[in-house]
Design an enzyme around this catalytic site. Sequence first.
Site, mmCIF file in Angstrom:
data_model
loop_
_atom_site.group_PDB
_atom_site.id
_atom_site.type_symbol
_atom_site.label_atom_id
_atom_site.label_comp_id
_atom_site.label_asym_id
_atom_site.label_seq_id
_atom_site.Cartn_x
_atom_site.Cartn_y
_atom_site.Cartn_z
ATOM 1 N N LYS A 70 -38.324 -1.080 -0.237
ATOM 2 C CA LYS A 70 -38.949 -1.764 0.902
ATOM 3 C C LYS A 70 -37.977 -1.800 2.073
ATOM 4 O O LYS A 70 -36.819 -2.191 1.922
ATOM 5 C CB LYS A 70 -39.328 -3.185 0.498
ATOM 6 C CG LYS A 70 -39.772 -4.077 1.671
ATOM 7 C CD LYS A 70 -39.866 -5.530 1.228
ATOM 8 C CE LYS A 70 -40.071 -6.464 2.413
ATOM 9 N NZ LYS A 70 -40.032 -7.892 2.030
ATOM 10 N N ASP B 165 -38.420 -8.874 9.865
ATOM 11 C CA ASP B 165 -39.610 -9.565 9.390
ATOM 12 C C ASP B 165 -39.730 -10.934 10.041
ATOM 13 O O ASP B 165 -39.060 -11.888 9.642
ATOM 14 C CB ASP B 165 -39.569 -9.711 7.870
ATOM 15 C CG ASP B 165 -40.817 -10.396 7.330
ATOM 16 O OD1 ASP B 165 -41.839 -10.419 8.052
ATOM 17 O OD2 ASP B 165 -40.777 -10.888 6.188
ATOM 18 N N LYS C 43 -42.633 -17.075 10.556
ATOM 19 C CA LYS C 43 -41.606 -17.816 9.822
ATOM 20 C C LYS C 43 -41.005 -18.903 10.712
ATOM 21 O O LYS C 43 -41.055 -18.802 11.950
ATOM 22 C CB LYS C 43 -40.485 -16.862 9.405
ATOM 23 C CG LYS C 43 -40.847 -15.832 8.357
ATOM 24 C CD LYS C 43 -39.658 -14.929 8.093
ATOM 25 C CE LYS C 43 -39.989 -13.860 7.063
ATOM 26 N NZ LYS C 43 -40.178 -14.424 5.714
ATOM 27 N N ASP D 280 -34.302 -7.645 5.542
ATOM 28 C CA ASP D 280 -35.513 -7.406 4.762
ATOM 29 C C ASP D 280 -35.736 -5.919 4.488
ATOM 30 O O ASP D 280 -36.721 -5.555 3.860
ATOM 31 C CB ASP D 280 -36.729 -8.006 5.472
ATOM 32 C CG ASP D 280 -37.822 -8.418 4.502
ATOM 33 O OD1 ASP D 280 -37.514 -8.662 3.329
ATOM 34 O OD2 ASP D 280 -38.989 -8.473 4.915
ATOM 35 N N ASP E 103 -47.065 -12.856 6.085
ATOM 36 C CA ASP E 103 -45.661 -12.902 5.676
ATOM 37 C C ASP E 103 -45.475 -12.395 4.250
ATOM 38 O O ASP E 103 -44.356 -12.356 3.749
ATOM 39 C CB ASP E 103 -45.115 -14.327 5.814
ATOM 40 C CG ASP E 103 -43.597 -14.382 5.757
ATOM 41 O OD1 ASP E 103 -42.952 -13.355 6.073
ATOM 42 O OD2 ASP E 103 -43.056 -15.443 5.389
ATOM 43 N N GLU F 184 -45.969 -9.289 3.428
ATOM 44 C CA GLU F 184 -46.218 -7.911 3.871
ATOM 45 C C GLU F 184 -45.516 -6.863 3.026
ATOM 46 O O GLU F 184 -45.957 -5.715 2.951
ATOM 47 C CB GLU F 184 -45.791 -7.751 5.338
ATOM 48 C CG GLU F 184 -44.308 -7.481 5.579
ATOM 49 C CD GLU F 184 -43.366 -8.569 5.098
ATOM 50 O OE1 GLU F 184 -42.232 -8.227 4.721
ATOM 51 O OE2 GLU F 184 -43.759 -9.751 5.092
ATOM 52 N N ARG G 288 -45.241 -6.398 -0.170
ATOM 53 C CA ARG G 288 -46.044 -5.836 -1.257
ATOM 54 C C ARG G 288 -47.108 -4.869 -0.741
ATOM 55 O O ARG G 288 -47.541 -3.980 -1.473
ATOM 56 C CB ARG G 288 -46.674 -6.967 -2.075
ATOM 57 C CG ARG G 288 -47.664 -7.830 -1.332
ATOM 58 C CD ARG G 288 -47.802 -9.216 -1.939
ATOM 59 N NE ARG G 288 -46.600 -10.004 -1.712
ATOM 60 C CZ ARG G 288 -46.442 -11.256 -2.165
ATOM 61 N NH1 ARG G 288 -47.402 -11.830 -2.861
ATOM 62 N NH2 ARG G 288 -45.326 -11.919 -1.921
#
Length: 485
Positions: free
Chosen positions: A251, A256, A263, A274, A333, A335, A337
């Site tokens: 990933k 993010d 967030k 991230d 948030d 995202e 996956r």
Amino acid sequence: MVEIRINTAAPEEVPTPLLAVGVRAGASPPGRLAEVAAPAISGGDFSGREGETALLYAGGAIAAQRLLLVGLGEDGPPSPEALRKTAAAAARRARSSGAREAALVVEGGGEEVRAAAEGALLGLYRFSRYKSNREEGGALEKLELLVDGAREEEARDGARVGRAAAAAAALARDLANEPSNTATPEYLAERAREIARRHGMGCTVLDREGIEEEGLAGLAAVGRAAQNEPRFIALEHRRGGEAPPVVLVGKAVTFDSGGISLKPSSGMEDMKFDMSGGAAVLGAMEAVGALELPLNVVALVPATENLPGGRAFKPGDVLRFRSGKTAEIVSTDAEGRLILADALSYARRYNPAAVVDCATLTGACVVALGHHASGLMGNDERLISEVRAAGEAVGERAWPMPLFEEYTEQIKGDVADIKNSGGRPAGALTAGAFLKEFVDYPWAHLDIAGTAYTKKDGGYRTKGATGIPARLLVEFLIRRAEEAA
């Protein structure tokens, strides 16, 4: 990176500004080194506890100018992890003392030398690209590892692997430590192209149009609001004949914000990390190429930013993935996956022998395991055991977690097949259950949210990105290559 050399000379005969030796609690170093160390040990200035150091002037008793004692802890052969920490402490102390060269006594063969090389190189790591004064305490340029002459060839092999594994982790750290205005999806794509050119790998990079044509709905949706457009990166190392490849998936959300499900602002600067899973996968591919592993390995890195905006995907949206499965968006948030689902589906075209993905996926995994182990789950017990064993060997622990069917029930959708969040309970496991919906091959998932970066220096890990799990992946692949030979 510091030059690592193997030397079979007796430690007391090596002319060097600084000679380091590990000493167990209640013991003394070997040979004439004991004469230099005796005053510190008998006087109580050095006890040998793990991580303790004492720097002594040799006074002509040995060829080295100074002797550095590094504590190994209690009696018994030091573990590879203890050796990594010892080598890191020695290398750092050598650098802070202003030494350009140093030597370290290593008892053992290839495994021990590999651990020492990794620890020294990673302990010296600094990300100082944006600092006006980059050097603090000088720069160590050469480190000699002193070994028994009977094990010289084994030691050289160990040093070669240690250098490659450390370089993998250092590259992963560099990529993750970069600010997000530098480390954009296209920046990662260019680093992948460089790896491919350096090692003769195949490299495919899909831009936004290519992503949409491939039906990578998750990546297309998450990256829709960002000016720095998403990229889908595929690297192929083909050295294993006709055998099915091992596929690594990482990933890479280069920043993010949480998107529409924004967030909190506190700590949001850390969301540049991230993309640590993608960074680790690219680092591992650098080592795969450098070691010329006789294995087929494919790396897939979906890279994007996740930002709010008029074009951003929204809670309540439904995505249809290339497999035909639909997913309801509960939180933008969650995202990671979504883009991993794309990569896991894409991996099917390779008919993979195994797939391992790694991602800073859930805060829930940090709650469960803290910062001392990555979460490990999957659909194949043998593969899970392999990944766990590789992590134990290199000091990047992963702890198995269940994927019971009840966790899949928790993410059943109201208006689609599944939803991208099952709520707070078992958040790391429902994320894993989401990913499981997109695999039909041996698969393991590493949630590195708690291990990908750290707020403090310690041992051979430095503040910022840790490079985890790049060395785990390298060890896993080395073992696979040995098994296939």
